[in-house]
Design an enzyme around this catalytic site. Structure first.
Site, short mmCIF file in Angstrom:
data_model
loop_
_atom_site.label_atom_id
_atom_site.label_comp_id
_atom_site.label_asym_id
_atom_site.label_seq_id
_atom_site.Cartn_x
_atom_site.Cartn_y
_atom_site.Cartn_z
N HIS A 227 0.84 -1.21 0.00
CA HIS A 227 0.00 0.00 0.00
C HIS A 227 0.87 1.25 0.00
O HIS A 227 2.08 1.22 0.22
CB HIS A 227 -0.96 0.00 1.20
CG HIS A 227 -0.26 0.08 2.53
ND1 HIS A 227 0.19 1.25 3.08
CD2 HIS A 227 0.04 -0.90 3.44
CE1 HIS A 227 0.73 1.02 4.26
NE2 HIS A 227 0.66 -0.29 4.50
N CYS A 243 3.04 -5.08 6.62
CA CYS A 243 2.68 -4.64 5.28
C CYS A 243 3.89 -4.08 4.55
O CYS A 243 4.87 -3.64 5.18
CB CYS A 243 1.57 -3.60 5.35
SG CYS A 243 -0.04 -4.27 5.81
#
Length: 267
Positions: A227, A243
């Site tokens: 992301h 992440c």
């Protein structure tokens, strides 16, 4: 006889002196009315505007005459003004200007204390590099230790992006596929994260302030994503809970190049 002589001298001296010898500040027009001409004074002069004139001591012979007609203090005479120190002196608590090198060092120290002011490391700019791995074109390869993400192009080339990865204890390795793609995704912290950070919001809609940034690519059924980020200074660091974090401009570029089902190899 002596008394008469002294009085005569005083009378003669007073007839020779028209005005007291005091400092004058001529800063206004002459008063209205007829001009008065004294015995030793010429024709009236036009009004003058001038700055203060420092009084000069006359030569009246000293002694008693000097005392009577000298520049002794009076209500209309000169009174010295207090000395005003110029700015820039240590007495006014103003230090000399800092030289450019000291100023630059201070700015660098202030920037180091504020992460948001740290410049982006040019090593993590997107660039086309050589790739000698065995993954096929379209595969994403995440090099966790060196904090790079590669999009394999084929023919021995790959696009390389800088990334932020998991903090110690939150890094991982494995093979995933992109299961979904979202623009300006909303964010709902998982229960595990809320247990560690009860101060986090329970839900946040997508937007520039959202921690998931401009784009998100979800990795299988896991909680992990590739992301964007509104904190570009964190690229190149161990910062996340697992992440893969990219700059917004880089994640937008990658988002447009890969499809759902693309293979992701995390090392």
């Amino acid at each position: 006889m002596f008394r008469k002589t002294t009085l005569a001298l005083l009378a003669g001296a007073s007839s020779l002196i028209a005005v007291p010898h005091h400092a004058m500040a001529i800063d206004a027009a002459a008063p209205a009315g007829p001009a008065v001409i004294y015995a030793n004074q010429g024709a009236p002069q036009p009004p003058m505007r001038a700055a203060y004139v420092q009084p000069q001591r006359s030569n009246m012979g000293g002694g008693f005459i000097e005392f009577l007609f000298g520049d002794a203090p009076s209500s209309q005479g000169y009174s010295p003004q207090p000395y005003q120190q110029q700015p820039g002196y240590y007495g006014n608590r103003q230090l000399p200007p800092m030289d450019p090198q000291q100023q630059m060092l201070r700015q660098q120290e202030e920037a180091a204390g504020d992460p948001a002011q740290r410049p982006f490391d040019p090593r993590y700019e997107k660039q086309l590099v050589d790739y000698s791995g065995r993954e096929s074109a379209g595969t994403i390869v995440v090099d966790t230790p060196n904090k790079f993400l590669y999009l394999v192009q084929g023919d021995g080339r790959a696009l390389r992006y800088g990334i932020g990865v998991g903090r110690p204890g939150f890094t991982w390795a494995g093979v995933k596929t992109i299961s979904a793609k979202k623009e300006w995704p909303a964010w709902t912290p998982p229960p595990e994260m809320l247990a560690r950070r009860p101060d986090l919001p329970r839900h946040m809609e997508g937007g520039p302030e959202n921690p998931l940034g401009a784009r998100a690519m979800y990795l299988g059924s896991s909680l992990y994503r590739i992301h964007g980020s509104n904190e570009p200074w964190t690229i190149g660091t161990n910062v996340s809970s697992g992440c893969i974090r990219m700059r917004n401009e880089d994640v937008i570029d990658l988002y447009g190049r890969v499809n759902v089902g693309a293979r992701v190899v995390v090392m």
